[in-house]
Design a protein around this motif. Structure first.
Motif, PDB file in Angstrom:
ATOM      1  N   THR A  39     -12.710  56.916  29.843  1.00 11.99           N
ATOM      2  CA  THR A  39     -13.818  56.091  29.360  1.00 11.99           C
ATOM      3  C   THR A  39     -14.724  55.668  30.509  1.00 11.99           C
ATOM      4  O   THR A  39     -15.955  55.727  30.414  1.00 11.99           O
ATOM      5  CB  THR A  39     -13.287  54.834  28.642  1.00 11.99           C
ATOM      6  OG1 THR A  39     -12.449  55.246  27.562  1.00 11.99           O
ATOM      7  CG2 THR A  39     -14.440  54.006  28.101  1.00 11.99           C
ATOM      8  N   GLN A  40     -14.129  55.249  31.625  1.00 14.72           N
ATOM      9  CA  GLN A  40     -14.913  54.837  32.785  1.00 14.72           C
ATOM     10  C   GLN A  40     -15.678  56.013  33.392  1.00 14.72           C
ATOM     11  O   GLN A  40     -16.847  55.885  33.769  1.00 14.72           O
ATOM     12  CB  GLN A  40     -13.995  54.223  33.839  1.00 14.72           C
ATOM     13  CG  GLN A  40     -13.414  52.871  33.462  1.00 14.72           C
ATOM     14  CD  GLN A  40     -12.392  52.394  34.482  1.00 14.72           C
ATOM     15  OE1 GLN A  40     -11.656  53.183  35.064  1.00 14.72           O
ATOM     16  NE2 GLN A  40     -12.350  51.085  34.696  1.00 14.72           N
ATOM     17  N   ALA A  43     -18.632  57.131  31.257  1.00 17.11           N
ATOM     18  CA  ALA A  43     -19.702  56.126  31.326  1.00 17.11           C
ATOM     19  C   ALA A  43     -20.421  56.211  32.669  1.00 17.11           C
ATOM     20  O   ALA A  43     -21.659  56.198  32.729  1.00 17.11           O
ATOM     21  CB  ALA A  43     -19.122  54.730  31.125  1.00 17.11           C
ATOM     22  N   SER A  86     -21.072  56.948  21.644  1.00 14.27           N
ATOM     23  CA  SER A  86     -20.667  55.891  22.570  1.00 14.27           C
ATOM     24  C   SER A  86     -19.548  55.048  21.983  1.00 14.27           C
ATOM     25  O   SER A  86     -18.592  54.678  22.675  1.00 14.27           O
ATOM     26  CB  SER A  86     -21.866  54.996  22.906  1.00 14.27           C
ATOM     27  OG  SER A  86     -22.887  55.736  23.546  1.00 14.27           O
ATOM     28  N   HIS A  87     -19.654  54.745  20.698  1.00 16.37           N
ATOM     29  CA  HIS A  87     -18.630  53.938  20.030  1.00 16.37           C
ATOM     30  C   HIS A  87     -17.293  54.675  19.986  1.00 16.37           C
ATOM     31  O   HIS A  87     -16.242  54.098  20.285  1.00 16.37           O
ATOM     32  CB  HIS A  87     -19.089  53.589  18.612  1.00 16.37           C
ATOM     33  CG  HIS A  87     -18.085  52.786  17.840  1.00 16.37           C
ATOM     34  ND1 HIS A  87     -17.838  51.455  18.095  1.00 16.37           N
ATOM     35  CD2 HIS A  87     -17.252  53.142  16.821  1.00 16.37           C
ATOM     36  CE1 HIS A  87     -16.900  51.017  17.275  1.00 16.37           C
ATOM     37  NE2 HIS A  87     -16.536  52.022  16.484  1.00 16.37           N
ATOM     38  N   SER A  90     -15.353  54.941  23.370  1.00 16.97           N
ATOM     39  CA  SER A  90     -14.696  53.714  23.822  1.00 16.97           C
ATOM     40  C   SER A  90     -13.482  53.348  22.974  1.00 16.97           C
ATOM     41  O   SER A  90     -12.785  52.386  23.283  1.00 16.97           O
ATOM     42  CB  SER A  90     -15.702  52.550  23.802  1.00 16.97           C
ATOM     43  OG  SER A  90     -16.787  52.803  24.660  1.00 16.97           O
ATOM     44  N   GLY A 144     -23.673  60.418  24.501  1.00 16.64           N
ATOM     45  CA  GLY A 144     -22.946  59.166  24.326  1.00 16.64           C
ATOM     46  C   GLY A 144     -21.439  59.337  24.392  1.00 16.64           C
ATOM     47  O   GLY A 144     -20.739  58.497  24.958  1.00 16.64           O
ATOM     48  N   ALA A 184     -27.534  55.672  26.068  1.00 13.61           N
ATOM     49  CA  ALA A 184     -26.071  55.637  26.071  1.00 13.61           C
ATOM     50  C   ALA A 184     -25.542  54.575  27.038  1.00 13.61           C
ATOM     51  O   ALA A 184     -24.536  53.919  26.756  1.00 13.61           O
ATOM     52  CB  ALA A 184     -25.519  57.013  26.447  1.00 13.61           C
ATOM     53  N   ARG A 188     -22.989  51.558  26.208  1.00 14.88           N
ATOM     54  CA  ARG A 188     -21.704  51.542  26.912  1.00 14.88           C
ATOM     55  C   ARG A 188     -21.732  50.577  28.097  1.00 14.88           C
ATOM     56  O   ARG A 188     -21.069  50.796  29.106  1.00 14.88           O
ATOM     57  CB  ARG A 188     -21.350  52.961  27.373  1.00 14.88           C
ATOM     58  CG  ARG A 188     -21.253  53.946  26.204  1.00 14.88           C
ATOM     59  CD  ARG A 188     -20.679  55.275  26.613  1.00 14.88           C
ATOM     60  NE  ARG A 188     -19.313  55.149  27.110  1.00 14.88           N
ATOM     61  CZ  ARG A 188     -18.563  56.185  27.450  1.00 14.88           C
ATOM     62  NH1 ARG A 188     -19.032  57.408  27.353  1.00 14.88           N
ATOM     63  NH2 ARG A 188     -17.334  56.008  27.899  1.00 14.88           N
ATOM     64  N   TYR A 189     -22.487  49.502  27.946  1.00 10.71           N
ATOM     65  CA  TYR A 189     -22.619  48.531  29.026  1.00 10.71           C
ATOM     66  C   TYR A 189     -21.273  47.963  29.455  1.00 10.71           C
ATOM     67  O   TYR A 189     -21.001  47.798  30.647  1.00 10.71           O
ATOM     68  CB  TYR A 189     -23.537  47.391  28.588  1.00 10.71           C
ATOM     69  CG  TYR A 189     -23.639  46.282  29.606  1.00 10.71           C
ATOM     70  CD1 TYR A 189     -22.908  45.095  29.475  1.00 10.71           C
ATOM     71  CD2 TYR A 189     -24.443  46.429  30.723  1.00 10.71           C
ATOM     72  CE1 TYR A 189     -22.995  44.085  30.419  1.00 10.71           C
ATOM     73  CE2 TYR A 189     -24.536  45.421  31.682  1.00 10.71           C
ATOM     74  CZ  TYR A 189     -23.814  44.259  31.517  1.00 10.71           C
ATOM     75  OH  TYR A 189     -23.887  43.272  32.449  1.00 10.71           O
ATOM     76  N   ASP A 191     -18.376  49.359  29.355  1.00  9.70           N
ATOM     77  CA  ASP A 191     -17.637  50.358  30.124  1.00  9.70           C
ATOM     78  C   ASP A 191     -18.175  50.452  31.547  1.00  9.70           C
ATOM     79  O   ASP A 191     -17.412  50.589  32.508  1.00  9.70           O
ATOM     80  CB  ASP A 191     -17.727  51.735  29.452  1.00  9.70           C
ATOM     81  CG  ASP A 191     -17.035  51.769  28.101  1.00  9.70           C
ATOM     82  OD1 ASP A 191     -16.058  51.013  27.921  1.00  9.70           O
ATOM     83  OD2 ASP A 191     -17.464  52.542  27.235  1.00  9.70           O
TER      84      ASP A 191
END
Length: 250
Positions: A39-40, A43, A86-87, A90, A144, A184, A188-189, A191
């Motif tokens: 995930t990181q 992002a 994006s959702h 995460s 995303g 995106a 994904r702020y 993340d």
């Protein structure tokens, strides 16, 4: 630190020489080189992708190849796809995300090889609103979800959906990548807030330097040879990541 500097330099050189694609290396670099979670890494990759697109966009816009209005519109139409991607990114297991990325990397590599072997020209068609919306949504989802630019999908989408020439599509795809990356990143702020910026910062700096150097080197290196070598490396990454993550799905 040395690995971050070297990795960023290689990514930048590939971005400058190929005009895109190099940022896909950021994800395995961050995961296997710096122990980022999937995930990181996906992002953080958005920052490198967006930056690389902006660097390439400067020269393409100056040359008059960019259709800015259409590129911005196409990018904004990908808003829904970017939100969904994006959702999902995460909220799914790392093994599933990375398995999907391994498949995507293989597709990108095979697409590059196919383009090198193909001698046919794209035939432009009359734009279709439905085709434009679906294409933009799909590209937004890729950005995303995987944190990649999706240039391999954007170029044919702009050609078939908007009737662009190959040169216009390649140049304008940078606008779409920049817009999708920015959107995106907004989604994904949280993340992005969790990543280690001491790692990302040197990668960003050397990516910029490498990109400018890559533009100059591109004039001295045969593009087809570089693309073939890069495609082979992507296949290796795909196989390695597949072996690392596919077994965890079962």
């Amino acid at each position: 630190m040395i690995l971050a500097l070297l990795g960023g330099l290689i990514i930048g050189l590939l971005l400058g020489m190929l005009g895109g694609g190099g940022a896909i290396l950021a994800i395995p670099l961050l995961i296997y080189g710096f122990s980022f979670s999937a995930t990181q890494a996906t992002a953080a990759s958005l920052i490198i992708i967006g930056l690389g697109a902006l660097i390439g966009l400067i020269s393409q816009y100056a040359a008059g190849h960019v259709r800015l209005k259409e590129g911005l519109s196409f990018g904004l139409l990908g808003l829904v796809g970017s939100f969904v991607g994006s959702h999902l990114a995460s909220n799914i297991p790392d093994s599933l995300l990375l398995s999907g990325f391994a498949i995507l990397t293989l597709v990108v590599a095979l697409t590059m090889i196919s383009k090198l072997r193909s001698t046919r020209e794209y035939i432009t068609r009359r734009p279709s609103i439905l085709a434009i919306a679906l294409s933009a949504t799909g590209v937004g989802f890729l950005t995303g979800f995987f944190g990649v630019g999706g240039g391999f999908a954007i170029v044919p989408a702009l050609i078939f959906a908007l009737g662009f020439s190959m040169r216009q599509a390649s140049a304008t795809s940078l606008v779409v990548i920049a817009v999708n990356s920015a959107i995106a990143m907004g989604f994904r702020y949280s993340d992005l807030a969790s990543i280690d910026w001491s790692v990302i910062s040197p990668i960003i700096i050397t990516t910029v330097l490498g990109a400018f150097s890559g533009v100059k080197l591109a004039k001295k290196v045969k593009a087809s040879s570089l693309q073939l070598g890069f495609a082979g490396f992507l296949i290796f990454i795909s196989i390695y990541m597949g072996f690392q993550n596919f077994p965890d799905l079962f």
